[in-house]
Design a protein around this motif. Structure first.
Motif, PDB file in Angstrom:
ATOM      1  N   TYR A  59       0.843  -1.189   0.000  1.00 55.89           N
ATOM      2  CA  TYR A  59       0.000   0.000   0.000  1.00 55.89           C
ATOM      3  C   TYR A  59       0.884   1.248   0.000  1.00 55.89           C
ATOM      4  N   VAL A  61       1.187   5.060   0.699  1.00 52.32           N
ATOM      5  CA  VAL A  61       0.538   6.070   1.545  1.00 52.32           C
ATOM      6  C   VAL A  61       1.248   7.398   1.282  1.00 52.32           C
ATOM      7  N   LEU A 121      -6.658  -2.717   2.809  1.00 48.29           N
ATOM      8  CA  LEU A 121      -7.045  -1.485   2.124  1.00 48.29           C
ATOM      9  C   LEU A 121      -8.288  -0.858   2.749  1.00 48.29           C
ATOM     10  N   LEU A 124      -7.445   0.692   6.115  1.00 48.85           N
ATOM     11  CA  LEU A 124      -6.668   1.918   5.966  1.00 48.85           C
ATOM     12  C   LEU A 124      -7.561   3.078   5.532  1.00 48.85           C
ATOM     13  N   GLU A 125      -8.398   2.829   4.553  1.00 51.88           N
ATOM     14  CA  GLU A 125      -9.266   3.892   4.045  1.00 51.88           C
ATOM     15  C   GLU A 125     -10.254   4.366   5.102  1.00 51.88           C
ATOM     16  N   ILE A 135      -4.415   6.660  -0.199  1.00 53.09           N
ATOM     17  CA  ILE A 135      -4.037   5.258  -0.031  1.00 53.09           C
ATOM     18  C   ILE A 135      -4.229   4.562  -1.369  1.00 53.09           C
ATOM     19  N   ASP A 137      -3.562   0.840  -3.411  1.00 48.47           N
ATOM     20  CA  ASP A 137      -3.132  -0.559  -3.414  1.00 48.47           C
ATOM     21  C   ASP A 137      -2.278  -0.794  -4.654  1.00 48.47           C
TER      22      ASP A 137
END
Length: 420
Positions: A59, A61, A121, A124-125, A135, A137
Motif C-alpha cells: 500500500y 501512503v 485497504l 486503511l481507508e 491510499i 493498493d
C-alpha cells in the motif's frame, strides 16, 4: 477464480523441479524448488538464496498528513523512521490487541509504502477521515524479491553498488540494468539480506541479472518450506501461526497484545518508546497493561534437551527424528513436580540444522519467561504421550553478526548460540 502468478513466475516456474505450488494471497507460491527444502535452507545459511515475496500486499501512503496518519495507526512510533529507512511494526485495535504486523518503507517525507501479509485497504481507508492522505493498493504493480544469505551483499553489489554500505533496515533507489528499483536491507530469514522492489514489467529482466550475478556463488531460489525453518531460527512471528488477527478472533483467548507476542522492545520500558505526544489506536489499553502488569503470556525461544529427547527414542529402539520441517500444530508445555501444570505451548517447533537442536517459538505464562526457566514439552513416542525438558531463552536463537554489520568490511565470521 484463477490463481494469479507473480511477475517473476515465468522464470521461477522453469526452475521448479517439483512442479508443486501452494496459494498465498491469491498467487501461486512454490513450497520448494528442489526435491529437498534442506538444500534451499543451507543455500541461505551458507551462501545465498532468493525468495519471491511479491504476494505481500503493498500500500502506497502519500500526502502531507501521511506521517501523522501512520503514526496514529501504528503501535511503534513510525515518526522515528526517516526517509531512506524501513521499520517493522504492528497495529492494534482499541483494546490493544494486535491486528497485524508489517514493514513501512519511507521514501520521502510524504511518500511511504506499507507491506502486509493480509489485505488492509478497507481498514486503511476507514481511518483517513479529513486527513490529506491518499491510499493506493499497488500490490499487483510491483514484484518483490528477497535475496538472503551471507553472500547476498556481494552478489547484489555486482548489479547495484548502492547496497555495499546500506545500513540494516535502510533503503535506497538504484538501477539494475536500465530498470529502476528500490532495495532495502530487510528480509524474513534473520540473516544478512535484501529485498528488491521492482515494477512488474521490469521484474524478469532484474531477476535474470541477479541470477547471472550469483553464478559461482551458490545462489538458488528457495520456497516457503525453507523460509519457515529460517524464520523460526530467527524468532520471527508469522500471522495465523504465532498469532491471529484480533479482527477475526472469536474470543480473547485468540487475541494477543504486542507485549504478549514478544514485541515489548517496540514499546520501551513502561511504554517509553511510544512517544509522549502521540495518540494511536490501542494506546490506553497498552499503557494500562504495562502499568498493571496484566500480560497473560510471554513469547520466548525454547531449547529442547537434546539428550533427553534422544533417550526417549533410543530406549524404545527408535531412530531419533530430526526434521527441519516445523510441526503444523501447537505443542503443549507443562511445569510443576508432576509436570501437570499448564505452562503454555510452542507455536512453532522444529529441528534446526544449523543449531543442531530442537528449538521452538513458544508462548508461556509470565512466571516461566525468565531465561533458563524449565518447562516440559509434550510429544508422542510409540503412540504414548511423553514430555521432554526444554529451557527458555530470549530470541532470536540464531543471530549472526553479519545480519546487522554496517558494511562488507565489517563482515565477521558466523556467530550464534548453540547452548541456552
Amino acid at each position: 477464480m484463477l490463481m494469479k502468478t507473480t511477475p517473476f513466475h515465468p522464470r521461477l516456474s522453469e526452475l521448479n523441479q517439483t512442479g508443486l505450488y501452494g496459494h498465498w494471497a491469491g498467487y501461486l507460491s512454490a513450497p520448494r524448488y528442489d526435491l529437498s527444502s534442506k538444500h534451499e535452507y543451507f543455500a541461505v545459511r551458507n551462501s545465498a538464496g532468493y525468495f519471491d515475496t511479491s504476494p505481500l500486499y503493498k500500500y502506497r501512503v502519500t500526502g502531507p498528513d501521511a506521517e501523522r496518519f501512520l503514526a496514529a495507526m501504528m503501535t511503534r512510533d513510525v515518526r522515528r523512521c526517516r526517509p531512506g529507512q524501513a521499520m517493522y511494526t504492528v497495529w492494534c485495535d482499541d483494546a490493544g490487541y494486535t491486528l497485524e504486523d508489517g514493514v513501512v518503507f519511507r521514501h520521502s517525507d510524504d511518500d511511504w509504502l506499507l507491506t502486509a501479509a493480509d489485505p488492509n485497504l478497507g481498514y486503511l481507508e476507514s481511518l483517513v477521515g479529513r486527513q490529506r492522505v491518499a491510499i493506493e493498493d499497488v500490490s499487483d504493480a510491483y514484484g518483490m524479491l528477497a535475496v538472503q544469505g551471507p553472500r547476498s551483499r556481494e552478489i547484489l553489489a555486482k548489479v547495484a553498488p548502492e547496497v555495499e554500505d546500506l545500513a540494516f533496515f535502510g533503503l535506497t533507489p538504484a538501477k539494475i540494468g536500465a530498470a529502476p528499483v528500490t532495495i532495502s536491507r530487510t528480509g524474513y530469514t534473520g540473516d544478512l539480506g535484501f529485498e528488491v522492489l521492482v515494477e512488474a514489467d521490469d521484474a524478469l529482466g532484474v531477476l535474470d541479472k541477479i541470477i547471472q550475478a550469483g553464478e559461482g556463488n551458490g545462489l538458488r531460489p528457495f520456497g516457503e518450506d525453507a523460509l519457515m525453518s529460517l524464520r523460526i531460527e530467527a524468532g520471527l512471528s508469522l500471522i495465523n501461526v504465532e498469532f491471529s488477527s484480533a479482527r477475526f478472533a472469536f474470543t480473547d483467548a485468540e487475541r494477543f497484545t504486542p507485549k504478549e507476542l514478544g514485541f515489548g522492545w517496540m514499546l520501551g520500558k513502561g511504554g517509553s518508546a511510544l512517544g509522549e505526544d502521540r495518540p494511536f489506536i490501542g494506546r490506553r489499553a497498552i499503557e494500562r497493561e504495562l502499568r498493571d502488569g496484566t500480560s497473560r503470556w510471554a513469547t520466548v525461544g525454547l531449547w529442547v534437551d537434546w539428550q533427553e529427547y534422544a533417550r526417549l527414542h533410543t530406549e524404545r529402539g527408535l531412530v531419533v527424528p530430526k526434521d527441519e520441517r516445523p510441526v503444523p500444530w501447537e505443542s503443549m508445555l507443562y511445569a510443576g513436580p508432576d509436570r501437570d501444570q499448564r505452562a503454555g505451548y510452542a507455536t512453532s517447533l522444529m529441528y534446526s540444522p544449523m543449531l543442531q537442536r530442537h528449538i521452538a517459538i513458544a508462548r508461556v505464562l509470565p512466571e516461566y519467561a525468565a531465561k533458563g526457566s524449565t518447562v516440559h514439552l509434550e510429544l508422542t513416542v510409540d503412540h504414548e504421550y511423553l514430555s521432554v525438558p526444554a529451557s527458555t531463552d530470549r530470541m532470536p536463537l540464531f543471530n549472526p553478526a553479519r545480519k546487522t554489520s554496517a558494511t562488507a568490511r565489517e563482515l565477521s565470521p558466523i556467530s550464534y548460540r548453540t547452548e541456552p
